[in-house]
Design a protein around this motif. Structure first.
Motif, short mmCIF file in Angstrom:
data_model
loop_
_atom_site.label_atom_id
_atom_site.label_comp_id
_atom_site.label_asym_id
_atom_site.label_seq_id
_atom_site.Cartn_x
_atom_site.Cartn_y
_atom_site.Cartn_z
N GLY A 76 0.80 -1.23 0.00
CA GLY A 76 0.00 0.00 0.00
C GLY A 76 0.83 1.27 0.00
O GLY A 76 0.28 2.36 -0.14
N SER A 77 2.16 1.15 0.16
CA SER A 77 3.01 2.34 -0.01
C SER A 77 2.88 2.78 -1.46
O SER A 77 2.80 1.94 -2.35
CB SER A 77 4.49 2.00 0.26
N ASN A 78 2.88 4.09 -1.70
CA ASN A 78 2.85 4.51 -3.11
C ASN A 78 3.79 5.67 -3.42
O ASN A 78 3.81 6.18 -4.53
CB ASN A 78 1.42 4.80 -3.59
N CYS A 79 4.56 6.09 -2.43
CA CYS A 79 5.56 7.14 -2.70
C CYS A 79 6.97 6.58 -2.53
O CYS A 79 7.94 7.33 -2.45
CB CYS A 79 5.36 8.32 -1.76
N ASP A 80 7.06 5.25 -2.44
CA ASP A 80 8.35 4.60 -2.18
C ASP A 80 9.34 4.83 -3.31
O ASP A 80 10.49 5.19 -3.09
CB ASP A 80 8.15 3.11 -1.91
N ARG A 81 8.87 4.67 -4.54
CA ARG A 81 9.81 4.83 -5.66
C ARG A 81 10.18 6.30 -5.88
O ARG A 81 11.31 6.61 -6.26
CB ARG A 81 9.22 4.22 -6.93
N ASP A 82 9.23 7.18 -5.63
CA ASP A 82 9.53 8.61 -5.70
C ASP A 82 10.65 8.95 -4.74
O ASP A 82 11.59 9.68 -5.05
CB ASP A 82 8.31 9.47 -5.31
#
Lengths: 239, 105
Positions: free
Chosen positions: A10-16
Motif C-alpha cells: 500500500g506504499s505509493n511514494c516509495d519509488r519517488d
C-alpha cells in the motif's frame, strides 16, 4: 551513505523517495520490503507515503507491526536517522517513536497542494541547511494529516525545539499548525509534507533537496567524528 | 452479562465469548465527521439532533474459561491495537456464545 526506503503493502511514494534521494545525494538507495527486520547496513531509513495496509483500522496502525519496524526502532535507538513522510509519519506516531497522532483533516477535504512551511527548528540533522524562519514550499497530499497531541505534549514539543516545520497557514486543522516533529534526540523526523516531491525545477519547487542533503551532511559529520574521536560518539541531537 | 453455559471445573473447557468493541475519539478531540453528519441532519430538518459523534464498532470472538479472562484479553487487544489511546477511548461488552461452550475444532 546508504539509505533504505521501506516498502509496505500500500506504499505509493516509495519509488519517488528512492529516485529523489538518489538524485540529490548521489547515494545508494535501496527499496526494502517491510518483511526485512535487519536494517543494520543502512545509515538512514525512510518510511514513505502511501496507504499502508489500506489505512485499515487507523492510518499506520497495521504497518507498525511489520518486521521492518523492529529494524527502525533499533536504528532510531542507535542514533541513525529515521524519516517518516506522510503515511510514514503516521506509522511513526502509531509505533510510539514520535508523539501525537494524525487525524482526519478538519475540513474533511483531501488537501493536495503546495504548502508553505516555516522552518521552526533549523538546527537538526534534517534541517541544518535551511535558514532559521525560512519559508519553504513543499507539496502536501493527505486526508488525515491533522496533527493532534494533548496540550502538555504540544508545550513539551515547542519548548524542546521539536517542532521542525509549521504550516505558514492552516491547511488541515493541525494543532499549532504543526507539520513535522522530532523525537527528543532529534534523529527521528516525521512530517506530512512530501520533500521528495520538491527536488527538481519541473516539480515546481526544489525546497525538498536540502532536507535530504542536511541528512547526508549530518551523516558525514558523524562519520568524521566517529573516526577522529576516541571516546565521543559524535552524535548530535537538537540545539 | 450472560452466564457461562458449561462450567470449566478445572478441565480447561473454554467458552466462546463475543466481544462488541466501540471506539470513539476522545470528547476533547474534534470529530469533523460527526460535525458533517450533524449538519446534514439539520439540513434535513432534524433540528433536534445534537452532539453527533461518529465512532467505530468492531466484533470479535475470544475463547476463555471465565468472563474476567475474556475481558482481560479484549482489554489488552484494545490497548495495543484496536484503540489508539492518544486520541481514542473504547468500551466493550461480552456475551457468551448462546449455543454453549464448545466449537468443534
Amino acid at each position: 551513505m546508504k539509505w533504505a526506503v521501506i516498502e509496505f503493502p500500500g506504499s505509493n511514494c516509495d519509488r519517488d523517495a528512492v529516485q529523489a534521494i538518489a538524485a540529490v545525494t548521489g547515494d545508494v538507495v535501496d527499496l526494502v520490503w517491510h518483511q526485512e527486520a535487519a536494517l543494520d547496513p543502512y545509515d538512514a531509513i525512510v518510511l514513505p507515503g502511501g496507504f499502508s495496509y489500506g489505512d485499515y483500522l487507523r492510518c499506520g496502525a497495521i504497518a507498525r507491526f511489520s518486521p521492518a519496524l523492529a529494524g527502525v526502532r533499533a536504528a532510531a535507538a542507535a542514533g541513525k536517522l529515521v524519516l517518516g513522510i506522510c503515511n510514514g509519519f503516521q506509522i511513526l506516531t502509531e509505533s510510539g517513536l514520535l508523539p501525537g497522532a494524525l487525524l482526519r483533516n478538519r475540513q474533511l477535504q483531501f488537501r493536495c497542494e503546495v504548502a508553505e512551511l516555516e522552518v521552526v527548528q533549523p538546527d537538526s540533522p534534517f534541517t541544518a541547511l535551511y535558514q532559521p524562519g525560512e519559508v519553504i514550499r513543499i507539496p502536501i497530499a493527505h486526508g488525515e494529516g491533522r496533527y493532534y497531541a494533548p496540550p502538555a505534549t504540544l508545550d513539551e514539543l515547542e519548548q524542546g525545539g521539536r517542532v521542525a516545520f509549521r504550516y505558514a497557514r492552516d491547511v488541515n486543522g493541525s494543532e499549532r499548525r504543526i507539520a513535522g516533529v522530532l523525537n527528543p534526540r532529534g534523529n527521528v523526523l516525521g512530517l506530512m509534507p512530501h520533500p521528495e516531491r520538491a527536488v527538481f525545477d519541473w516539480m515546481g519547487s526544489i525546497d525538498g533537496v536540502r532536507l535530504f542533503q542536511s541528512m547526508r551532511a549530518f551523516w558525514q559529520r558523524q562519520s568524521v567524528a566517529a573516526v577522529s574521536a576516541s571516546g565521543g560518539s559524535g552524535q548530535r541531537g537538537l540545539g | 452479562m450472560n452466564q457461562v453455559l458449561q462450567t470449566a471445573n478445572g478441565t480447561g473447557a473454554q467458552t466462546v465469548w463475543t466481544a462488541l468493541v466501540q471506539v470513539w475519539l476522545k470528547p476533547s478531540v474534534f470529530d469533523p465527521q460527526g460535525r458533517a453528519v450533524e449538519e446534514a441532519l439539520h439540513t434535513l430538518g432534524y433540528a433536534a439532533a445534537a452532539q453527533v459523534r461518529v465512532g467505530k464498532c468492531m466484533q470479535l470472538q475470544v475463547r476463555a474459561a471465565r468472563e474476567e479472562e475474556a475481558a482481560d484479553l479484549v482489554r489488552q487487544m484494545c490497548d495495543q491495537v484496536l484503540c489508539n489511546p492518544v486520541m481514542e477511548t473504547y468500551t466493550f461488552t461480552l456475551r457468551a456464545k448462546a449455543d454453549g461452550a464448545e466449537d468443534a475444532p
